[in-house]
Scaffold this motif. Structure first.
Motif, PDB file in Angstrom:
ATOM      1  N   LYS A  48       3.571 -31.319  42.993  1.00 28.80           N
ATOM      2  CA  LYS A  48       3.291 -30.855  44.348  1.00 28.80           C
ATOM      3  C   LYS A  48       4.511 -30.106  44.868  1.00 28.80           C
ATOM      4  O   LYS A  48       5.632 -30.387  44.498  1.00 28.80           O
ATOM      5  CB  LYS A  48       2.986 -32.072  45.236  1.00 28.80           C
ATOM      6  CG  LYS A  48       2.529 -31.760  46.614  1.00 28.80           C
ATOM      7  CD  LYS A  48       1.131 -31.190  46.614  1.00 28.80           C
ATOM      8  CE  LYS A  48       0.635 -31.024  48.041  1.00 28.80           C
ATOM      9  NZ  LYS A  48      -0.591 -30.306  48.142  1.00 28.80           N
ATOM     10  N   LYS A  49       4.260 -29.138  45.737  1.00 29.86           N
ATOM     11  CA  LYS A  49       5.369 -28.430  46.376  1.00 29.86           C
ATOM     12  C   LYS A  49       6.018 -29.320  47.422  1.00 29.86           C
ATOM     13  O   LYS A  49       5.367 -30.153  48.045  1.00 29.86           O
ATOM     14  CB  LYS A  49       4.870 -27.143  47.030  1.00 29.86           C
ATOM     15  CG  LYS A  49       4.533 -26.073  46.031  1.00 29.86           C
ATOM     16  CD  LYS A  49       4.369 -24.743  46.721  1.00 29.86           C
ATOM     17  CE  LYS A  49       4.246 -23.657  45.666  1.00 29.86           C
ATOM     18  NZ  LYS A  49       4.501 -22.348  46.202  1.00 29.86           N
ATOM     19  N   ARG A  50       7.309 -29.147  47.619  1.00 30.74           N
ATOM     20  CA  ARG A  50       8.025 -29.827  48.697  1.00 30.74           C
ATOM     21  C   ARG A  50       7.482 -29.292  50.025  1.00 30.74           C
ATOM     22  O   ARG A  50       6.788 -28.272  50.065  1.00 30.74           O
ATOM     23  CB  ARG A  50       9.521 -29.546  48.606  1.00 30.74           C
ATOM     24  CG  ARG A  50      10.163 -29.946  47.303  1.00 30.74           C
ATOM     25  CD  ARG A  50      10.510 -31.377  47.198  1.00 30.74           C
ATOM     26  NE  ARG A  50      11.600 -31.742  48.093  1.00 30.74           N
ATOM     27  CZ  ARG A  50      12.073 -32.968  48.197  1.00 30.74           C
ATOM     28  NH1 ARG A  50      11.557 -33.939  47.489  1.00 30.74           N
ATOM     29  NH2 ARG A  50      13.054 -33.237  49.022  1.00 30.74           N
ATOM     30  N   ILE A  51       7.802 -29.993  51.105  1.00 31.17           N
ATOM     31  CA  ILE A  51       7.421 -29.520  52.431  1.00 31.17           C
ATOM     32  C   ILE A  51       8.682 -29.353  53.262  1.00 31.17           C
ATOM     33  O   ILE A  51       9.694 -30.025  53.035  1.00 31.17           O
ATOM     34  CB  ILE A  51       6.397 -30.454  53.112  1.00 31.17           C
ATOM     35  CG1 ILE A  51       6.875 -31.892  53.126  1.00 31.17           C
ATOM     36  CG2 ILE A  51       5.044 -30.344  52.414  1.00 31.17           C
ATOM     37  CD1 ILE A  51       5.927 -32.857  53.832  1.00 31.17           C
ATOM     38  N   VAL A  52       8.632 -28.408  54.193  1.00 30.04           N
ATOM     39  CA  VAL A  52       9.818 -28.067  54.980  1.00 30.04           C
ATOM     40  C   VAL A  52       9.500 -28.051  56.469  1.00 30.04           C
ATOM     41  O   VAL A  52       8.362 -27.828  56.880  1.00 30.04           O
ATOM     42  CB  VAL A  52      10.405 -26.699  54.551  1.00 30.04           C
ATOM     43  CG1 VAL A  52      10.960 -26.762  53.134  1.00 30.04           C
ATOM     44  CG2 VAL A  52       9.374 -25.592  54.667  1.00 30.04           C
ATOM     45  N   SER A  53      10.550 -28.292  57.256  1.00 32.49           N
ATOM     46  CA  SER A  53      10.468 -28.218  58.709  1.00 32.49           C
ATOM     47  C   SER A  53      11.753 -27.554  59.183  1.00 32.49           C
ATOM     48  O   SER A  53      12.800 -27.674  58.541  1.00 32.49           O
ATOM     49  CB  SER A  53      10.328 -29.618  59.308  1.00 32.49           C
ATOM     50  OG  SER A  53      10.338 -29.570  60.719  1.00 32.49           O
ATOM     51  N   LEU A  54      11.706 -26.873  60.312  1.00 35.70           N
ATOM     52  CA  LEU A  54      12.865 -26.146  60.829  1.00 35.70           C
ATOM     53  C   LEU A  54      13.162 -26.593  62.254  1.00 35.70           C
ATOM     54  O   LEU A  54      12.256 -26.739  63.071  1.00 35.70           O
ATOM     55  CB  LEU A  54      12.591 -24.640  60.800  1.00 35.70           C
ATOM     56  CG  LEU A  54      13.783 -23.731  61.080  1.00 35.70           C
ATOM     57  CD1 LEU A  54      14.820 -23.839  59.967  1.00 35.70           C
ATOM     58  CD2 LEU A  54      13.326 -22.291  61.234  1.00 35.70           C
ATOM     59  N   SER A  55      14.449 -26.797  62.532  1.00 33.67           N
ATOM     60  CA  SER A  55      14.897 -27.090  63.889  1.00 33.67           C
ATOM     61  C   SER A  55      15.807 -25.962  64.352  1.00 33.67           C
ATOM     62  O   SER A  55      16.742 -25.590  63.653  1.00 33.67           O
ATOM     63  CB  SER A  55      15.663 -28.408  63.945  1.00 33.67           C
ATOM     64  OG  SER A  55      16.193 -28.604  65.249  1.00 33.67           O
ATOM     65  N   LYS A  56      15.533 -25.425  65.513  1.00 40.88           N
ATOM     66  CA  LYS A  56      16.359 -24.357  66.079  1.00 40.88           C
ATOM     67  C   LYS A  56      17.308 -24.887  67.152  1.00 40.88           C
ATOM     68  O   LYS A  56      18.007 -24.128  67.800  1.00 40.88           O
ATOM     69  CB  LYS A  56      15.460 -23.264  66.654  1.00 40.88           C
ATOM     70  CG  LYS A  56      14.640 -22.560  65.567  1.00 40.88           C
ATOM     71  CD  LYS A  56      13.870 -21.389  66.125  1.00 40.88           C
ATOM     72  CE  LYS A  56      13.246 -20.571  65.025  1.00 40.88           C
ATOM     73  NZ  LYS A  56      14.185 -19.855  64.187  1.00 40.88           N
ATOM     74  N   ASP A  57      17.320 -26.244  67.336  1.00 39.66           N
ATOM     75  CA  ASP A  57      18.167 -26.839  68.379  1.00 39.66           C
ATOM     76  C   ASP A  57      18.963 -28.037  67.844  1.00 39.66           C
ATOM     77  O   ASP A  57      19.086 -29.060  68.499  1.00 39.66           O
ATOM     78  CB  ASP A  57      17.326 -27.226  69.595  1.00 39.66           C
ATOM     79  CG  ASP A  57      16.156 -28.132  69.260  1.00 39.66           C
ATOM     80  OD1 ASP A  57      16.124 -28.696  68.138  1.00 39.66           O
ATOM     81  OD2 ASP A  57      15.265 -28.285  70.109  1.00 39.66           O
ATOM     82  N   LYS A  58      19.473 -27.910  66.625  1.00 38.91           N
ATOM     83  CA  LYS A  58      20.331 -28.920  65.992  1.00 38.91           C
ATOM     84  C   LYS A  58      19.636 -30.263  65.764  1.00 38.91           C
ATOM     85  O   LYS A  58      20.260 -31.308  65.771  1.00 38.91           O
ATOM     86  CB  LYS A  58      21.611 -29.141  66.805  1.00 38.91           C
ATOM     87  CG  LYS A  58      22.420 -27.894  67.060  1.00 38.91           C
ATOM     88  CD  LYS A  58      23.110 -27.431  65.811  1.00 38.91           C
ATOM     89  CE  LYS A  58      24.003 -26.239  66.147  1.00 38.91           C
ATOM     90  NZ  LYS A  58      24.463 -25.547  64.986  1.00 38.91           N
ATOM     91  N   GLY A  59      18.310 -30.246  65.567  1.00 36.97           N
ATOM     92  CA  GLY A  59      17.587 -31.457  65.234  1.00 36.97           C
ATOM     93  C   GLY A  59      16.959 -32.189  66.402  1.00 36.97           C
ATOM     94  O   GLY A  59      16.380 -33.255  66.224  1.00 36.97           O
ATOM     95  N   ILE A  60      17.024 -31.625  67.584  1.00 39.53           N
ATOM     96  CA  ILE A  60      16.386 -32.262  68.744  1.00 39.53           C
ATOM     97  C   ILE A  60      14.870 -32.154  68.625  1.00 39.53           C
ATOM     98  O   ILE A  60      14.141 -33.099  68.918  1.00 39.53           O
ATOM     99  CB  ILE A  60      16.893 -31.641  70.063  1.00 39.53           C
ATOM    100  CG1 ILE A  60      18.393 -31.943  70.215  1.00 39.53           C
ATOM    101  CG2 ILE A  60      16.106 -32.163  71.257  1.00 39.53           C
ATOM    102  CD1 ILE A  60      19.068 -31.185  71.327  1.00 39.53           C
TER     103      ILE A  60
END
Length: 163
Positions: free
Chosen positions: A45-57
């Motif tokens: 399976k492919k990994r999954i990703v998430s993005l934070s534009k506010d240092k993880g808040i």
């Protein structure tokens, strides 16, 4: 010792995309990329990703990674600065199963990844990546039965030459 730590936000999860065994890396622009093992799927399976534009808040919902699909196991993630460019590094067993440790690079913050370059053709599982001040890449991974821990020094220019 933890006095300045702050709790971050949660990644929105759905029935179809749930993650665990996550890695995070700060991108050159200050965004934070989370790369996770999909928690509710069969291998490969492919990994999954998430993005934070506010240092993880706060975090974006999980999406499928551009990385090649591989057995569902933890994977290494780090970055290296070379030739005035920030590259992401990823290590994982390319299979079949938990075999054949490889390393791949991304020069566009994980939107695409290079061809995976073999580090070991033996049994391989959980991995991690450290990058020293002199830009030496150290890959630590589990290997064999009985389980052993292996450290491999990998040269960035060698990775690029294999492409």
């Amino acid at each position: 010792h933890g006095k300045t730590w702050h709790s971050g936000g949660y990644v929105p999860q759905s029935d179809s995309l749930q993650g665990n065994e996550s890695r995070i890396v700060e991108l050159a622009n200050g965004d934070v990329l989370m790369d996770a093992r999909p928690g509710n799927s069969a291998s490969p399976k492919k990994r999954i990703v998430s993005l934070s534009k506010d240092k993880g808040i706060s975090w974006s919902a999980f999406a499928e990674s551009a990385q090649t699909a591989f057995t569902t196991v933890d994977a290494g993630l780090n970055k290296i600065q070379k030739y005035k460019t920030t590259y992401l590094l990823s290590t994982f067993p390319s299979g079949p199963g938990r075999n054949n440790m490889v390393i791949s690079i991304s020069k566009d913050n994980g939107k695409s990844w290079s061809k995976a370059v073999p580090i070991s053709s033996d049994v391989a599982n959980y991995s991690d990546i450290a990058v020293s001040k002199d830009r030496t890449i150290l890959v630590l991974y589990g290997k064999g039965k009985p389980k052993q821990v292996v450290a491999a020094l990998v040269d960035f220019d060698w990775i690029q030459q294999q492409q």
